[in-house]
Design a protein around this motif. Sequence first.
Motif, mmCIF file in Angstrom:
data_model
loop_
_atom_site.group_PDB
_atom_site.id
_atom_site.type_symbol
_atom_site.label_atom_id
_atom_site.label_comp_id
_atom_site.label_asym_id
_atom_site.label_seq_id
_atom_site.Cartn_x
_atom_site.Cartn_y
_atom_site.Cartn_z
ATOM 1 N N LEU A 291 77.481 56.207 -33.130
ATOM 2 C CA LEU A 291 76.530 56.561 -31.866
ATOM 3 C C LEU A 291 75.243 56.831 -32.208
ATOM 4 O O LEU A 291 74.215 56.568 -31.502
ATOM 5 N N ALA B 15 80.197 50.966 -36.522
ATOM 6 C CA ALA B 15 79.068 51.554 -35.882
ATOM 7 C C ALA B 15 78.936 52.785 -35.624
ATOM 8 O O ALA B 15 80.145 53.637 -35.918
ATOM 9 N N ALA C 276 83.647 58.715 -27.576
ATOM 10 C CA ALA C 276 83.230 59.456 -28.880
ATOM 11 C C ALA C 276 82.330 60.556 -28.689
ATOM 12 O O ALA C 276 81.686 60.727 -27.744
HETATM 13 P P1 NAP Z 1 88.773 63.486 -30.477
HETATM 14 O O1 NAP Z 1 90.012 63.273 -30.794
HETATM 15 O O2 NAP Z 1 87.885 64.789 -31.341
HETATM 16 O O3 NAP Z 1 88.024 62.107 -30.843
HETATM 17 C C1 NAP Z 1 86.557 61.928 -31.013
HETATM 18 C C2 NAP Z 1 86.257 60.536 -31.597
HETATM 19 O O4 NAP Z 1 84.722 60.533 -31.573
HETATM 20 C C3 NAP Z 1 86.812 60.328 -32.745
HETATM 21 O O5 NAP Z 1 87.130 58.983 -32.803
HETATM 22 C C4 NAP Z 1 85.545 60.439 -33.786
HETATM 23 O O6 NAP Z 1 85.619 59.537 -34.760
HETATM 24 C C5 NAP Z 1 84.420 59.852 -32.749
HETATM 25 N N1 NAP Z 1 83.120 60.175 -33.056
HETATM 26 C C6 NAP Z 1 82.439 61.399 -33.329
HETATM 27 N N2 NAP Z 1 81.297 61.283 -33.803
HETATM 28 C C7 NAP Z 1 80.944 59.996 -33.609
HETATM 29 C C8 NAP Z 1 79.820 59.236 -34.065
HETATM 30 N N3 NAP Z 1 78.668 59.892 -34.256
HETATM 31 N N4 NAP Z 1 79.757 57.982 -33.697
HETATM 32 C C9 NAP Z 1 80.987 57.225 -33.523
HETATM 33 N N5 NAP Z 1 82.020 57.840 -33.204
HETATM 34 C C10 NAP Z 1 81.918 59.247 -33.257
HETATM 35 O O7 NAP Z 1 88.346 63.663 -28.870
HETATM 36 P P2 NAP Z 1 89.353 63.504 -27.513
HETATM 37 O O8 NAP Z 1 89.995 64.660 -27.397
HETATM 38 O O9 NAP Z 1 89.776 62.147 -27.786
HETATM 39 O O10 NAP Z 1 88.331 63.356 -26.537
HETATM 40 C C11 NAP Z 1 87.445 62.278 -26.173
HETATM 41 C C12 NAP Z 1 86.273 62.371 -25.329
HETATM 42 O O11 NAP Z 1 86.620 63.255 -24.139
HETATM 43 C C13 NAP Z 1 85.118 63.237 -25.989
HETATM 44 O O12 NAP Z 1 84.039 62.960 -25.710
HETATM 45 C C14 NAP Z 1 85.516 64.662 -25.636
HETATM 46 O O13 NAP Z 1 84.225 65.265 -25.550
HETATM 47 C C15 NAP Z 1 85.623 64.364 -23.998
HETATM 48 N N6 NAP Z 1 86.734 65.326 -23.557
HETATM 49 C C16 NAP Z 1 87.904 65.557 -24.045
HETATM 50 C C17 NAP Z 1 88.891 66.406 -23.404
HETATM 51 C C18 NAP Z 1 90.125 66.944 -23.859
HETATM 52 O O14 NAP Z 1 90.669 67.823 -23.489
HETATM 53 N N7 NAP Z 1 90.612 66.268 -24.974
HETATM 54 C C19 NAP Z 1 88.365 66.943 -22.227
HETATM 55 C C20 NAP Z 1 87.151 66.611 -21.534
HETATM 56 C C21 NAP Z 1 86.314 65.832 -22.142
HETATM 57 P P3 NAP Z 1 86.169 60.168 -36.190
HETATM 58 O O15 NAP Z 1 87.753 59.775 -36.034
HETATM 59 O O16 NAP Z 1 85.632 59.316 -37.108
HETATM 60 O O17 NAP Z 1 85.879 61.590 -36.303
#
Ligand code: NAP
Length: 354
Positions: free
Chosen positions: A63, A61, A85
Amino acid sequence: MDAYKKRALITGVTGQDGAFLAKLLLEKNYEVFGVVRRISTPNFWRLNHLGILDKITLVSADLTDVPSLSEAIRRTNPDEIYNMAAQSFVGSSFDQPIHSALTNGLGVLNIIEIVRNLKESVKIYLASTSELYGDSINLDGVQNEETPFKPNSPYALSKLYSHELARIYRKAYGMFVSAGILFNHESELRGLEFVTRKITNSVAKIKFGLQDELRLGNLEAKRDWGYAPDYMEVVWQILQYHKPDDFVIATNENHSVREFVEEAFKIAGLDWKLYVRVHAQHKRPYEVPYLKGDYSKAKRELGWKPKTSFKELVKLMVESDLNRWDNHLKGKIFSWDAPNHSENLNYLYRAKDL
Ligand code: NAP
Ligand code: GDD
């Protein structure tokens, strides 16, 4: 009779947080479903590395694609949805602002509206962010749940939209939508474009003579860096709290990019000044200069506090990258590289086949 297993649907399960969260929920005896979107090269290296690829059910799927998302939610029938995501790279949001807004803003609205129409009782976790604050800081030099938001990037603005959705849908419909305002959290599974992993991976390559220099942007930006697995523990706790709410999750300590660089090179026995070069190309059009989170609400209400110090975090990331490149040079496969991508596609289901 078997005890009821809670069902969790994680979006972004191939990302850093989604993978660690899936592992945690499996340990808590959940049945775990993960949303995976179609990309040209399947991205299961984190799930492989954590040894959980065959323990969760992956559903196809996106988003921004309502029919697939709706079907995924309907067929998996979750008790809890964790939306991890996003287009999560702040730098890219300046290059692809519309894509960032569609995924991070409207994508979240899609989830909440599908749940409202299908089964309002499903609990939803939203991944909010310290980027919401921009350059807004309390007089005592920290940011907490009361600090006004002042987004400085298309990424932060898209996240403000989804953050406000949580408040609106709680008030309007009594839905259980909670938001964790997480400050930066890193790990050995962090994406290579984020500054911490870019540094630790480069340190390892420089150590083994595979790279000559490391080009960075703003060395003076300060971040409150924690360890991702510590933060996934409290993400789960936020959905177990007696009511939907917002929580700041942080370490209450910050360090500059320069300090991270110094510490990482020191661990590898290298002098950073010989290798690091500042390049305008890596500077943001509009920067967030200072983040430091006050997590006292999470401590008081959830009994949570971070376990991993800044120095421990840098050390574990540098050692992991040194080990990975060492294995590579010895002809061993990277422990987290997928042995065969197409084989892994066998784990991916269309929601209608569940
Ligand atoms: P990440 O490693 O960049 O992972 C993002 C995930 O979202 C990946 O699995 C990606 O899939 C998926 N995704 C992107 N676009 C999508 C779409 N249109 N439909 C379905 N899936 C999609 O990010 P993260 O560091 O794990 O962060 C997780 C969440 O926390 C994010 O929302 C981020 O903004 C938020 N956040 C992160 C931090 C941090 O420091 N890490 C801090 C605050 C908030 P692909 O593998 O296919 O690209
Ligand atoms: N990525 C990157 N690359 N950042 C650099 C570089 C570089 O070469 N040089 C300096 N920086 C600075 C950035 O300008 C920023 O001030 C800081 O290092 C951290 O950048 P990132 O690691 O890219 O993370 P971020 O703080 O922009 O965003 C991360 O944390 C947010 C929470 O505060 C992401 O994980 C977001 O998704 C998350 O919401």
